[in-house]
Design a protein around this motif. Sequence first.
Motif, PDB file in Angstrom:
ATOM      1  N   GLY A 295       0.793  -1.230   0.000  1.00 37.88           N
ATOM      2  CA  GLY A 295       0.000   0.000   0.000  1.00 37.88           C
ATOM      3  C   GLY A 295       0.816   1.265   0.000  1.00 37.88           C
ATOM      4  O   GLY A 295       0.274   2.363   0.155  1.00 37.88           O
ATOM      5  N   ASP A 296       2.135   1.154  -0.188  1.00 33.92           N
ATOM      6  CA  ASP A 296       3.005   2.340  -0.202  1.00 33.92           C
ATOM      7  C   ASP A 296       3.257   2.731  -1.665  1.00 33.92           C
ATOM      8  O   ASP A 296       4.295   2.414  -2.247  1.00 33.92           O
ATOM      9  N   HIS A 297       2.290   3.433  -2.236  1.00 31.91           N
ATOM     10  CA  HIS A 297       2.362   3.722  -3.664  1.00 31.91           C
ATOM     11  C   HIS A 297       3.407   4.777  -4.007  1.00 31.91           C
ATOM     12  O   HIS A 297       3.914   4.796  -5.139  1.00 31.91           O
ATOM     13  N   ARG A 298       3.743   5.619  -3.074  1.00 30.60           N
ATOM     14  CA  ARG A 298       4.777   6.614  -3.367  1.00 30.60           C
ATOM     15  C   ARG A 298       6.155   5.957  -3.475  1.00 30.60           C
ATOM     16  O   ARG A 298       6.946   6.288  -4.361  1.00 30.60           O
ATOM     17  N   GLU A 299       6.450   5.016  -2.579  1.00 27.51           N
ATOM     18  CA  GLU A 299       7.704   4.266  -2.704  1.00 27.51           C
ATOM     19  C   GLU A 299       7.684   3.412  -3.973  1.00 27.51           C
ATOM     20  O   GLU A 299       8.695   3.246  -4.646  1.00 27.51           O
ATOM     21  N   ALA A 300       6.525   2.849  -4.272  1.00 25.59           N
ATOM     22  CA  ALA A 300       6.393   2.056  -5.496  1.00 25.59           C
ATOM     23  C   ALA A 300       6.687   2.916  -6.714  1.00 25.59           C
ATOM     24  O   ALA A 300       7.354   2.467  -7.658  1.00 25.59           O
ATOM     25  N   ARG A 301       6.196   4.154  -6.708  1.00 25.41           N
ATOM     26  CA  ARG A 301       6.453   5.057  -7.842  1.00 25.41           C
ATOM     27  C   ARG A 301       7.947   5.332  -7.981  1.00 25.41           C
ATOM     28  O   ARG A 301       8.490   5.351  -9.094  1.00 25.41           O
ATOM     29  N   ARG A 302       8.657   5.541  -6.865  1.00 24.48           N
ATOM     30  CA  ARG A 302      10.098   5.784  -6.932  1.00 24.48           C
ATOM     31  C   ARG A 302      10.824   4.581  -7.534  1.00 24.48           C
ATOM     32  O   ARG A 302      11.750   4.743  -8.335  1.00 24.48           O
ATOM     33  N   LEU A 328      -2.710   6.302  -6.736  1.00 19.72           N
ATOM     34  CA  LEU A 328      -2.409   7.612  -6.156  1.00 19.72           C
ATOM     35  C   LEU A 328      -3.529   8.605  -6.430  1.00 19.72           C
ATOM     36  O   LEU A 328      -3.815   9.484  -5.603  1.00 19.72           O
ATOM     37  N   SER A 329      -4.139   8.454  -7.593  1.00 18.89           N
ATOM     38  CA  SER A 329      -5.290   9.303  -7.888  1.00 18.89           C
ATOM     39  C   SER A 329      -6.417   9.005  -6.904  1.00 18.89           C
ATOM     40  O   SER A 329      -7.057   9.908  -6.352  1.00 18.89           O
ATOM     41  N   ALA A 330      -6.665   7.710  -6.673  1.00 16.09           N
ATOM     42  CA  ALA A 330      -7.674   7.311  -5.697  1.00 16.09           C
ATOM     43  C   ALA A 330      -7.273   7.746  -4.294  1.00 16.09           C
ATOM     44  O   ALA A 330      -8.127   8.126  -3.472  1.00 16.09           O
ATOM     45  N   ASP A 331      -5.965   7.728  -4.018  1.00 15.21           N
ATOM     46  CA  ASP A 331      -5.485   8.115  -2.698  1.00 15.21           C
ATOM     47  C   ASP A 331      -5.776   9.586  -2.422  1.00 15.21           C
ATOM     48  O   ASP A 331      -6.137   9.968  -1.300  1.00 15.21           O
ATOM     49  N   GLY A 332      -5.639  10.414  -3.452  1.00 13.24           N
ATOM     50  CA  GLY A 332      -5.969  11.833  -3.290  1.00 13.24           C
ATOM     51  C   GLY A 332      -7.439  12.018  -2.948  1.00 13.24           C
ATOM     52  O   GLY A 332      -7.800  12.818  -2.060  1.00 13.24           O
ATOM     53  N   LEU A 333      -8.292  11.259  -3.644  1.00 16.08           N
ATOM     54  CA  LEU A 333      -9.721  11.320  -3.346  1.00 16.08           C
ATOM     55  C   LEU A 333     -10.007  10.764  -1.960  1.00 16.08           C
ATOM     56  O   LEU A 333     -10.847  11.294  -1.216  1.00 16.08           O
ATOM     57  N   TYR A 334      -9.315   9.693  -1.609  1.00 14.98           N
ATOM     58  CA  TYR A 334      -9.451   9.060  -0.283  1.00 14.98           C
ATOM     59  C   TYR A 334      -9.156  10.078   0.820  1.00 14.98           C
ATOM     60  O   TYR A 334      -9.923  10.223   1.787  1.00 14.98           O
ATOM     61  N   SER A 364     -10.313   1.736  -1.209  1.00 14.95           N
ATOM     62  CA  SER A 364      -9.108   0.912  -1.073  1.00 14.95           C
ATOM     63  C   SER A 364      -9.383  -0.289  -0.183  1.00 14.95           C
ATOM     64  O   SER A 364     -10.210  -0.225   0.730  1.00 14.95           O
ATOM     65  N   SER A 365      -8.665  -1.370  -0.498  1.00 15.12           N
ATOM     66  CA  SER A 365      -8.748  -2.562   0.356  1.00 15.12           C
ATOM     67  C   SER A 365      -7.407  -2.846   1.012  1.00 15.12           C
ATOM     68  O   SER A 365      -7.232  -3.858   1.676  1.00 15.12           O
ATOM     69  N   GLY A 366      -6.426  -1.938   0.828  1.00 16.38           N
ATOM     70  CA  GLY A 366      -5.096  -2.138   1.377  1.00 16.38           C
ATOM     71  C   GLY A 366      -4.939  -1.534   2.751  1.00 16.38           C
ATOM     72  O   GLY A 366      -5.896  -0.990   3.334  1.00 16.38           O
TER      73      GLY A 366
END
Length: 420
Positions: A295-302, A328-334, A364-366
């Motif tokens: 669930g760490d999409h920012r690290e995944a992006r790096r 990340l788009s969903a995360d912003g909405l979240y 999210s389910s994470g």
Amino acid sequence: TYVRYEGEDFEDLLYAWNYVINSPNRPPFSSGESFNDMASTLQQWSELEADEEQKRRMLELALAFYEVAFQLHPGLVKAYVNQARMLDALGRAPEAQQKYQQLVQSFPGDAGMHYFRGLSLMQMKRFSEAGRSFEECRRLEPGNLECARTLQSLQELMAVYEERIDRIRESLKNNNPEPAINLCQELTRLGRGRVPDPYYYLGRALQMIGNLSEAEKGYRRCLELDQGMTDCRRALEELAQQRQLYRQRLREGKELHDQGRHQESAQQLFMALELSRGGDPEPYHLLALNFIELGDHREARRSVNACLAIAADHAGCLEARAEIERALSADGLYQRHLEQGRQLEKAGDQRGALAEYEKAAALSSGPEAAEAHHLQGRTLLKLSRPEEAASAFRKCLDLVPDHPECRQAMEQLEARPAPP
């Protein structure tokens, strides 16, 4: 033809004999010329051989055939020349040099002899002597353009060699491989690919930036030019150990990922990256997949960006990038739903807050959804709906078992007396 052969590898000689005579293009065996042709054929075939040990064996056996050619035809000059050139190709420049010296003394007017002797001397870094050989070649054959170009390159090399080597060593000492790579490439060009040291240092520099396959090529070229260079041989052995350990870490990282053990997988992959110096895209790809699962999409992006910087068309990373951007788009909405819910909760609108928290949890389910479930449970308690609150808290703890507020809320709920 009867031939007396006193070498120690007679069985190998027979093996090579059969290897050649079974070819539909084999030469006839009737003279020293034929054995010279047979050795030349083996030499040509060795250039197509991928296995390094088999290639070396074929070249060594070709040398034995040249010896047979000498027995049958002691005056066969081209066999002596071919043998000397092959010794150069095997990294046995001192032996080649002895052959060339004999040939130059026997045939002082042969320009080619002086040219090949000069190349061999370059391999041994005896630049001044090499220059004299090239100059003699040019005197005997003024129109030899290849010799003229080689002599010009050698003169340029002699003017800068020691200074460039010192700069390369200093660059490597300071863990700054990029300038060393450029300098090594300059020296290999000026040396016409005949000087071993720049290839050794090129291998070291490439190894430092994680380009292990190209580093190996540099080391192998160095040893082709100088078999006796122990530093290079040792570096090649160390590189082989490094690559083996790297492949082990990468394999373990992949296996742990497939087992769903994403934190442990990431640890193995970080160790793999340290071994490869970040020169291979695959550890970054697998790291990205692990971070997505965590669930760490920012690290995944790096990790994905690092992967694509090495291999822009890496299909797995391109697919992961699309998934990360959606997340990340969903995360912003979240986050917006959570913030709106907190504001409504603070204003006393518990039902409005609950609706926002439910929208956030649905995105999210994470593990990142744990906080939405926690806030849901807290609001449900305020609305006097304890059973639903307990369900929300359990969902939070399923995602993040050590969530402190959820853990405390569940303990308080469980401590409540049962309704009459």
